[in-house]
Design a protein around this motif. Sequence first.
Motif, mmCIF file in Angstrom:
data_model
loop_
_atom_site.group_PDB
_atom_site.id
_atom_site.type_symbol
_atom_site.label_atom_id
_atom_site.label_comp_id
_atom_site.label_asym_id
_atom_site.label_seq_id
_atom_site.Cartn_x
_atom_site.Cartn_y
_atom_site.Cartn_z
ATOM 1 N N PRO A 29 0.833 -1.205 0.000
ATOM 2 C CA PRO A 29 0.000 0.000 0.000
ATOM 3 C C PRO A 29 0.867 1.253 0.000
ATOM 4 N N ASP A 30 0.440 2.260 -0.752
ATOM 5 C CA ASP A 30 1.178 3.507 -0.806
ATOM 6 C C ASP A 30 0.711 4.423 0.316
ATOM 7 N N ALA A 31 1.652 4.992 1.052
ATOM 8 C CA ALA A 31 1.309 5.788 2.227
ATOM 9 C C ALA A 31 0.538 7.045 1.855
ATOM 10 N N GLU A 32 0.895 7.710 0.745
ATOM 11 C CA GLU A 32 0.208 8.943 0.367
ATOM 12 C C GLU A 32 -1.218 8.670 -0.100
ATOM 13 N N GLU A 33 -1.418 7.584 -0.845
ATOM 14 C CA GLU A 33 -2.774 7.213 -1.246
ATOM 15 C C GLU A 33 -3.622 6.894 -0.025
ATOM 16 N N ALA A 34 -3.047 6.140 0.926
ATOM 17 C CA ALA A 34 -3.784 5.760 2.124
ATOM 18 C C ALA A 34 -4.146 6.983 2.956
ATOM 19 N N GLN A 35 -3.222 7.944 3.084
ATOM 20 C CA GLN A 35 -3.499 9.145 3.864
ATOM 21 C C GLN A 35 -4.562 9.995 3.196
ATOM 22 N N PHE A 36 -4.507 10.098 1.868
ATOM 23 C CA PHE A 36 -5.501 10.854 1.103
ATOM 24 C C PHE A 36 -6.899 10.266 1.334
ATOM 25 N N THR A 37 -7.023 8.951 1.258
ATOM 26 C CA THR A 37 -8.304 8.287 1.483
ATOM 27 C C THR A 37 -8.765 8.463 2.921
ATOM 28 N N CYS A 38 -7.832 8.371 3.846
ATOM 29 C CA CYS A 38 -8.141 8.545 5.262
ATOM 30 C C CYS A 38 -8.683 9.944 5.537
ATOM 31 N N LEU A 40 -10.160 12.033 3.509
ATOM 32 C CA LEU A 40 -11.446 12.304 2.877
ATOM 33 C C LEU A 40 -12.588 11.492 3.476
ATOM 34 N N THR A 41 -12.346 10.246 3.799
ATOM 35 C CA THR A 41 -13.426 9.366 4.237
ATOM 36 C C THR A 41 -13.450 9.116 5.734
ATOM 37 N N GLY A 42 -12.351 9.338 6.413
ATOM 38 C CA GLY A 42 -12.264 8.998 7.831
ATOM 39 C C GLY A 42 -12.074 7.519 8.068
ATOM 40 N N ASP A 43 -12.008 6.744 7.000
ATOM 41 C CA ASP A 43 -11.802 5.294 7.093
ATOM 42 C C ASP A 43 -10.307 5.045 6.945
ATOM 43 N N CYS A 44 -9.629 4.977 8.079
ATOM 44 C CA CYS A 44 -8.173 4.917 8.072
ATOM 45 C C CYS A 44 -7.700 3.523 8.422
ATOM 46 N N ASP A 45 -6.810 2.995 7.607
ATOM 47 C CA ASP A 45 -6.231 1.674 7.835
ATOM 48 C C ASP A 45 -4.946 1.855 8.613
ATOM 49 N N THR A 46 -5.018 1.690 9.936
ATOM 50 C CA THR A 46 -3.837 1.894 10.771
ATOM 51 C C THR A 46 -2.763 0.855 10.492
ATOM 52 N N ALA A 47 -3.154 -0.316 9.932
ATOM 53 C CA ALA A 47 -2.154 -1.349 9.652
ATOM 54 C C ALA A 47 -1.191 -0.902 8.579
ATOM 55 N N ALA A 48 -1.625 0.053 7.721
ATOM 56 C CA ALA A 48 -0.773 0.510 6.627
ATOM 57 C C ALA A 48 0.175 1.613 7.054
ATOM 58 N N GLU A 49 0.009 2.127 8.300
ATOM 59 C CA GLU A 49 0.866 3.202 8.749
ATOM 60 C C GLU A 49 2.267 2.680 9.020
ATOM 61 N N PRO A 50 3.308 3.467 8.718
ATOM 62 C CA PRO A 50 4.680 3.002 8.965
ATOM 63 C C PRO A 50 4.947 2.891 10.443
ATOM 64 N N ALA A 51 5.884 1.989 10.808
ATOM 65 C CA ALA A 51 6.234 1.794 12.212
ATOM 66 C C ALA A 51 6.876 3.054 12.758
ATOM 67 N N ALA A 52 6.584 3.349 14.033
ATOM 68 C CA ALA A 52 7.135 4.541 14.665
ATOM 69 C C ALA A 52 8.641 4.409 14.789
#
Length: 222
Positions: A29-38, A40-52
């Motif tokens: 998954p691309d991080a910028e695409e995922a953030q853009f979708t998050c 706009l929709t509020g439907d955020c996939d935390t599993a796709a977020e990079p590790a801290a």
Amino acid sequence: MKLHVGLSVRGLALLGCAMAMAAPAWAAPDAEEAQFTCDLTGDCDTAAEPAAAAPGGAPATATPGKPAPRGSATRGFSFRRGQADGAPTQTASVAAPAPAAAPPKPVKPMRVGSADLGLTFEPASAVLTEASKARLAKYANALATPKLATRRLRIEGHTDASGSPVVNRNLSQRRAQAVADYLVQAGVDRQRLDVAGFGSSRPLPGVAPQAAANRRVMAVLL
């Protein structure tokens, strides 16, 4: 017989490694695409977020209960100088090269349903930079996904308060239109996109009107 089996197992292992290395890059998954979708929709996939990242920039990969591995500054290598027997050992560290400058990040949206696209343009123009074109291509991919494929958006251009209000409104309109045109070229239906230029009339909350942060292009769900 045992030798033959051992070679076969080793061959399968090598084949598996080769297949893993040949996996297509788009599978992740691309991080910028995922953030853009998050945004706009509020439907955020935390599993796709990079590790801290751990302090100092090292990834947080330590197992709970065990200390994190060291060596981020020397990439795991140390060099020991020769010493006489019984003398204390000195270790010389090799500093890691400075990290490359990160691309500008979009500003966190003020509410769900809007996204700062994080775009840049050539100075005083509506010409998109190459980095912005690459980012818009990712946004076009996100707009084709089931979460957004049926939604309409307004592309909004904004400027800071420097200069003439009339010039600023015209520039913000042209920049918003340039973004919409590029998304259409990337496959987004033009009927899904509205365009508006607000000039400097809508600065960010708590931000000085002349601040550069107000120069932005937003996508807002309709």
